[in-house]
Design a protein around this motif. Sequence first.
Motif, PDB file in Angstrom:
ATOM      1  N   ALA A 144      42.430  32.583  46.208  1.00 45.05           N
ATOM      2  CA  ALA A 144      41.696  33.187  46.984  1.00 45.05           C
ATOM      3  C   ALA A 144      40.762  34.279  45.677  1.00 45.05           C
ATOM      4  N   TYR A 145      39.943  34.655  45.964  1.00 40.54           N
ATOM      5  CA  TYR A 145      38.926  35.536  45.266  1.00 40.54           C
ATOM      6  C   TYR A 145      38.252  36.463  45.818  1.00 40.54           C
ATOM      7  N   SER A 146      37.576  37.604  45.265  1.00 38.59           N
ATOM      8  CA  SER A 146      36.894  38.561  45.991  1.00 38.59           C
ATOM      9  C   SER A 146      35.986  39.213  45.094  1.00 38.59           C
ATOM     10  N   THR A 147      34.759  39.515  45.604  1.00 39.72           N
ATOM     11  CA  THR A 147      33.732  40.299  44.658  1.00 39.72           C
ATOM     12  C   THR A 147      33.055  41.187  45.357  1.00 39.72           C
ATOM     13  N   TYR A 148      32.089  41.943  44.597  1.00 43.71           N
ATOM     14  CA  TYR A 148      31.430  43.091  45.025  1.00 43.71           C
ATOM     15  C   TYR A 148      30.310  43.702  43.888  1.00 43.71           C
ATOM     16  N   ARG A 149      29.280  44.332  44.415  1.00 44.49           N
ATOM     17  CA  ARG A 149      28.742  44.992  43.248  1.00 44.49           C
ATOM     18  C   ARG A 149      29.233  46.308  43.036  1.00 44.49           C
TER      19      ARG A 149
ATOM     20  N   TYR B  42      42.222  29.272  32.984  1.00 50.27           N
ATOM     21  CA  TYR B  42      42.841  30.487  32.854  1.00 50.27           C
ATOM     22  C   TYR B  42      44.454  30.769  33.615  1.00 50.27           C
ATOM     23  N   PHE B  43      44.327  29.931  34.889  1.00 48.35           N
ATOM     24  CA  PHE B  43      45.614  29.863  35.556  1.00 48.35           C
ATOM     25  C   PHE B  43      46.669  28.604  34.899  1.00 48.35           C
ATOM     26  N   ALA B  44      45.792  27.669  34.368  1.00 47.23           N
ATOM     27  CA  ALA B  44      46.525  26.681  33.845  1.00 47.23           C
ATOM     28  C   ALA B  44      47.231  27.085  32.716  1.00 47.23           C
ATOM     29  N   GLY B  45      46.470  28.177  31.736  1.00 50.77           N
ATOM     30  CA  GLY B  45      47.162  28.809  30.673  1.00 50.77           C
ATOM     31  C   GLY B  45      48.506  29.591  30.993  1.00 50.77           C
ATOM     32  N   ARG B  46      48.543  29.801  32.263  1.00 51.05           N
ATOM     33  CA  ARG B  46      49.572  30.468  32.732  1.00 51.05           C
ATOM     34  C   ARG B  46      50.555  29.991  33.242  1.00 51.05           C
ATOM     35  N   GLY B  47      50.322  28.504  33.406  1.00 50.41           N
ATOM     36  CA  GLY B  47      51.523  27.725  33.943  1.00 50.41           C
ATOM     37  C   GLY B  47      51.453  27.710  35.683  1.00 50.41           C
ATOM     38  N   VAL B  48      50.121  28.265  36.199  1.00 52.34           N
ATOM     39  CA  VAL B  48      50.042  28.491  37.435  1.00 52.34           C
ATOM     40  C   VAL B  48      48.935  27.522  37.937  1.00 52.34           C
TER      41      VAL B  48
ATOM     42  N   TYR C  64      40.904  26.842  42.954  1.00 50.41           N
ATOM     43  CA  TYR C  64      39.719  27.136  42.546  1.00 50.41           C
ATOM     44  C   TYR C  64      39.559  26.853  41.188  1.00 50.41           C
ATOM     45  N   PRO C  65      38.955  25.645  40.636  1.00 53.90           N
ATOM     46  CA  PRO C  65      39.049  25.486  39.190  1.00 53.90           C
ATOM     47  C   PRO C  65      37.789  26.476  38.510  1.00 53.90           C
ATOM     48  N   GLU C  66      36.963  26.633  39.225  1.00 58.65           N
ATOM     49  CA  GLU C  66      35.899  27.560  38.963  1.00 58.65           C
ATOM     50  C   GLU C  66      35.341  28.411  40.147  1.00 58.65           C
TER      51      GLU C  66
ATOM     52  N   GLY D  97      40.767  36.435  28.739  1.00 60.19           N
ATOM     53  CA  GLY D  97      40.531  35.250  28.151  1.00 60.19           C
ATOM     54  C   GLY D  97      39.918  34.274  29.085  1.00 60.19           C
ATOM     55  N   VAL D  98      39.235  34.856  30.247  1.00 58.22           N
ATOM     56  CA  VAL D  98      38.475  34.056  31.338  1.00 58.22           C
ATOM     57  C   VAL D  98      37.203  33.579  30.604  1.00 58.22           C
ATOM     58  N   PRO D  99      36.956  32.216  30.568  1.00 56.50           N
ATOM     59  CA  PRO D  99      35.653  32.062  30.004  1.00 56.50           C
ATOM     60  C   PRO D  99      34.683  32.543  31.350  1.00 56.50           C
ATOM     61  N   VAL D 100      33.483  33.040  30.809  1.00 60.83           N
ATOM     62  CA  VAL D 100      32.423  33.471  31.843  1.00 60.83           C
ATOM     63  C   VAL D 100      31.184  33.170  31.325  1.00 60.83           C
ATOM     64  N   SER D 101      30.404  32.679  31.882  1.00 59.17           N
ATOM     65  CA  SER D 101      28.693  32.339  31.698  1.00 59.17           C
ATOM     66  C   SER D 101      27.985  32.839  32.728  1.00 59.17           C
ATOM     67  N   LEU D 102      26.499  33.437  32.215  1.00 59.83           N
ATOM     68  CA  LEU D 102      25.733  34.082  33.000  1.00 59.83           C
ATOM     69  C   LEU D 102      24.374  33.142  33.134  1.00 59.83           C
ATOM     70  N   TRP D 103      24.024  32.646  34.296  1.00 58.97           N
ATOM     71  CA  TRP D 103      22.716  31.928  34.479  1.00 58.97           C
ATOM     72  C   TRP D 103      21.765  32.450  35.174  1.00 58.97           C
ATOM     73  N   PHE D 104      20.508  32.005  34.821  1.00 55.56           N
ATOM     74  CA  PHE D 104      19.222  32.490  35.463  1.00 55.56           C
ATOM     75  C   PHE D 104      18.350  31.516  35.981  1.00 55.56           C
ATOM     76  N   LEU D 105      18.032  31.717  37.256  1.00 57.49           N
ATOM     77  CA  LEU D 105      17.099  30.804  38.155  1.00 57.49           C
ATOM     78  C   LEU D 105      15.808  30.747  37.719  1.00 57.49           C
ATOM     79  N   SER D 106      15.074  29.991  36.785  1.00 54.74           N
ATOM     80  CA  SER D 106      13.939  30.212  36.527  1.00 54.74           C
ATOM     81  C   SER D 106      12.813  30.218  37.854  1.00 54.74           C
ATOM     82  N   ALA D 107      11.957  30.908  37.702  1.00 56.40           N
ATOM     83  CA  ALA D 107      10.977  30.952  38.958  1.00 56.40           C
ATOM     84  C   ALA D 107      10.155  29.500  39.172  1.00 56.40           C
ATOM     85  N   ALA D 108      10.012  28.735  38.113  1.00 50.96           N
ATOM     86  CA  ALA D 108       9.154  27.464  38.345  1.00 50.96           C
ATOM     87  C   ALA D 108      10.172  26.292  39.127  1.00 50.96           C
ATOM     88  N   SER D 109      11.464  26.643  39.056  1.00 53.57           N
ATOM     89  CA  SER D 109      12.196  25.565  39.727  1.00 53.57           C
ATOM     90  C   SER D 109      13.111  26.397  40.779  1.00 53.57           C
TER      91      SER D 109
END
Length: 114
Positions: free
Chosen positions: A107-112, A71-77, A81-83, A18-30
Amino acid sequence: MTVSTHVLDASAGLPAAGVPVSLWFLSAASSASCAGWEAVGSGETDGDGRHRFGAATPPGSYRLVFGTGGYFAGRGVAAFYPEVTITFTVVAEVGHYHVPLLLSPFAYSTYRGS
């Protein structure tokens, strides 16, 4: 090229459903001005903490934005990091990019992934 993610809640030892997630692309023009992010798609992680974006996407700069505060607010935590935003570069059309997020309230961590 497609993009997917998998969010794991390290504090609960479970997938983060239930975590909202969005994908964004940086246009070459900007890209020189750091403005011009265009929405590619959005949704929520499923019961296994996964979300796959269906849109085919060309090489370039992307960002995944996760609504972790709700997500964490919904769990009462309380969470620090709000985002979480993960910015990454796709250099070639390789078929698929997987970007996991290991999450906790302070905390958070990521990788490919694969």
